[in-house]
Design a protein around this motif. Structure first.
Motif, PDB file in Angstrom:
ATOM      1  N   LEU A  78      41.112  43.877  42.987  1.00 24.12           N
ATOM      2  CA  LEU A  78      40.434  42.993  42.032  1.00 24.12           C
ATOM      3  C   LEU A  78      40.206  43.802  40.767  1.00 24.12           C
ATOM      4  O   LEU A  78      39.529  44.831  40.798  1.00 24.12           O
ATOM      5  N   ALA A  79      40.780  43.355  39.649  1.00 21.98           N
ATOM      6  CA  ALA A  79      40.655  44.099  38.394  1.00 21.98           C
ATOM      7  C   ALA A  79      40.028  43.218  37.327  1.00 21.98           C
ATOM      8  O   ALA A  79      40.462  42.083  37.114  1.00 21.98           O
ATOM      9  N   ASN A  80      38.998  43.755  36.675  1.00 26.24           N
ATOM     10  CA  ASN A  80      38.346  43.057  35.571  1.00 26.24           C
ATOM     11  C   ASN A  80      38.843  43.648  34.258  1.00 26.24           C
ATOM     12  O   ASN A  80      38.449  44.759  33.885  1.00 26.24           O
ATOM     13  N   PRO A  81      39.720  42.921  33.525  1.00 26.76           N
ATOM     14  CA  PRO A  81      40.300  43.493  32.300  1.00 26.76           C
ATOM     15  C   PRO A  81      39.284  43.702  31.186  1.00 26.76           C
ATOM     16  O   PRO A  81      39.536  44.461  30.248  1.00 26.76           O
ATOM     17  N   THR A  82      38.112  43.060  31.283  1.00 24.38           N
ATOM     18  CA  THR A  82      37.112  43.213  30.223  1.00 24.38           C
ATOM     19  C   THR A  82      36.080  44.285  30.560  1.00 24.38           C
ATOM     20  O   THR A  82      35.181  44.544  29.758  1.00 24.38           O
TER      21      THR A  82
ATOM     22  N   GLN B  35      36.134  35.515  42.927  1.00 25.63           N
ATOM     23  CA  GLN B  35      35.402  35.368  44.188  1.00 25.63           C
ATOM     24  C   GLN B  35      36.283  34.729  45.257  1.00 25.63           C
ATOM     25  O   GLN B  35      36.371  35.219  46.388  1.00 25.63           O
ATOM     26  N   ALA B  36      36.952  33.640  44.881  1.00 24.79           N
ATOM     27  CA  ALA B  36      37.820  32.939  45.827  1.00 24.79           C
ATOM     28  C   ALA B  36      38.967  33.831  46.278  1.00 24.79           C
ATOM     29  O   ALA B  36      39.342  33.839  47.463  1.00 24.79           O
ATOM     30  N   GLY B  37      39.526  34.603  45.343  1.00 26.47           N
ATOM     31  CA  GLY B  37      40.643  35.492  45.675  1.00 26.47           C
ATOM     32  C   GLY B  37      40.244  36.576  46.651  1.00 26.47           C
ATOM     33  O   GLY B  37      41.000  36.904  47.576  1.00 26.47           O
TER      34      GLY B  37
ATOM     35  N   LEU C 137      44.875  40.637  42.711  1.00 26.81           N
ATOM     36  CA  LEU C 137      44.380  39.273  42.849  1.00 26.81           C
ATOM     37  C   LEU C 137      44.290  38.588  41.485  1.00 26.81           C
ATOM     38  O   LEU C 137      43.934  39.218  40.484  1.00 26.81           O
ATOM     39  N   GLU C 138      44.596  37.303  41.461  1.00 26.78           N
ATOM     40  CA  GLU C 138      44.377  36.505  40.243  1.00 26.78           C
ATOM     41  C   GLU C 138      42.870  36.393  40.005  1.00 26.78           C
ATOM     42  O   GLU C 138      42.126  36.006  40.905  1.00 26.78           O
ATOM     43  N   ALA C 139      42.438  36.749  38.802  1.00 30.50           N
ATOM     44  CA  ALA C 139      40.992  36.769  38.560  1.00 30.50           C
ATOM     45  C   ALA C 139      40.679  36.508  37.093  1.00 30.50           C
ATOM     46  O   ALA C 139      40.076  37.335  36.413  1.00 30.50           O
ATOM     47  N   ARG C 140      41.083  35.328  36.619  1.00 26.72           N
ATOM     48  CA  ARG C 140      40.806  35.012  35.209  1.00 26.72           C
ATOM     49  C   ARG C 140      39.366  34.581  34.992  1.00 26.72           C
ATOM     50  O   ARG C 140      38.859  34.656  33.880  1.00 26.72           O
ATOM     51  N   THR C 141      38.705  34.100  36.050  1.00 24.65           N
ATOM     52  CA  THR C 141      37.291  33.725  35.973  1.00 24.65           C
ATOM     53  C   THR C 141      36.564  34.339  37.165  1.00 24.65           C
ATOM     54  O   THR C 141      37.191  34.755  38.150  1.00 24.65           O
TER      55      THR C 141
END
Length: 307
Positions: free
Chosen positions: A16-20, A56-58, A47-51
């Motif tokens: 899980l990566a947070n680009p911001t 969380q779902a991913g 994981l897809e994690a745009r929001t």
């Protein structure tokens, strides 16, 4: 962390990566992290994690699909999301600290440098090894249980967070500084009931913090004696202090010496229940949880850290 090692399965690794995270300073770091993790000889997928909801779902889907490990590349907010999926499971967890606040990762023994932390995680994956540490589990009257790793705040700190999150100007850290000034002007003790393992304490306080780990907010050692392997929560209460005293105490929080002040009290308990006469919102790992009351339980060995 002195906990004994436990095995990690030989399945794939989800990331899980947070680009911001860290205000985008580490956006170009992910390829190096993925390359190093791949050296452990396991399949690695991002994981897809745009929001936050998608993240969380991913995470939950990855755990349900049988990943052996979840790696969170971000700060305490990203860690908080990931913990909701891995807590209480045998899935290994590794935080790569790239946020503005990385308290959980640093307090549980990971290096501050993200590449060095990735190497620690990779070594643990290669060896199939993890080390259990405690988490705190929160329950409220109308919300499902949530987990946190670092500290829950339910006083001046949370009120400042709430103010800052409502403000549209200024941007960045200045907004938080301005929120502090606004709330300092309105500072007053509030009435709390704090139950420690069932024993009620009626208190007037400006701050109540419940720590699984010692620090929050990027190194503020609010619960300096907290140990995430002792099966207990540390509770620090700042009583009816005024503005001047609070501002004098605040710099001491980074050293953890604020607990020496006569109006600051520290306790230890397995279960902590907090309620207040007025609607105080609490925050944990820097994330908004919701209004009091809340019950917090220490859960020994609830997460298996890859180190």
């Amino acid at each position: 962390m002195g906990s004994a090692a436990v095995p990690v399965g030989d399945g794939p690794v989800a990331v899980l990566a947070n680009p911001t995270a860290g205000r985008g300073r580490y956006a170009d770091l992910l390829p190096a992290v993925l390359e190093r993790l791949g050296a452990a000889g396991r399949p690695v997928r991002v994981l897809e994690a745009r929001t936050a909801a998608q993240a969380q779902a991913g995470c939950h889907a990855a755990v349900a699909d049988g990943v052996a490990a979840l790696v969170a590349v971000g700060g305490d907010g990203t860690v908080h999301l990931a913990l909701q999926a891995v807590a209480g499971t045998p899935v290994g967890f590794g935080p790569v600290p790239v946020g503005t606040g990385n308290d959980f990762a640093l307090e549980t023994g990971f290096p501050a440098d993200p590449i060095a932390a990735t190497d620690v995680i990779t070594d643990a994956l290669r060896a199939g090894r993890a080390r259990p540490v405690d988490l705190a589990r929160m329950t409220g009257p109308d919300a499902p249980p949530r987990w946190y790793g670092a500290v829950l705040g339910a006083g001046f700190d949370a009120i400042v967070n709430e103010r800052a999150n409502r403000m549209r100007w200024p941007r960045g850290p200045l907004r938080y500084d301005l929120a502090i000034l606004v709330e300092l002007a309105r500072l007053r003790p509030r009435a709390y009931t704090v139950r420690l393992d069932g024993v009620a304490h009626e208190i007037e306080a400006v701050l109540v913090a419940v720590g699984n780990c010692a620090s929050y907010g990027g190194g503020m050692r609010i619960c300096p004696a907290a140990d995430p392997t002792d099966g207990l929560l540390d509770v620090v209460v700042a009583g009816a202090v005024g503005r001047g005293t609070l501002m004098r105490i605040k710099p001491q929080v980074y050293r953890g010496t604020h607990v020496d002040h006569p109006l600051v009290h520290a306790y230890r308990a397995r279960t902590v229940e907090i309620s207040a006469a007025e609607g105080i919102v609490c925050y944990a790992d820097g994330e908004r949880i919701g209004p009091l009351p809340v019950t917090v339980d220490a859960v020994p060995g609830a997460v298996r850290l890859l180190r």
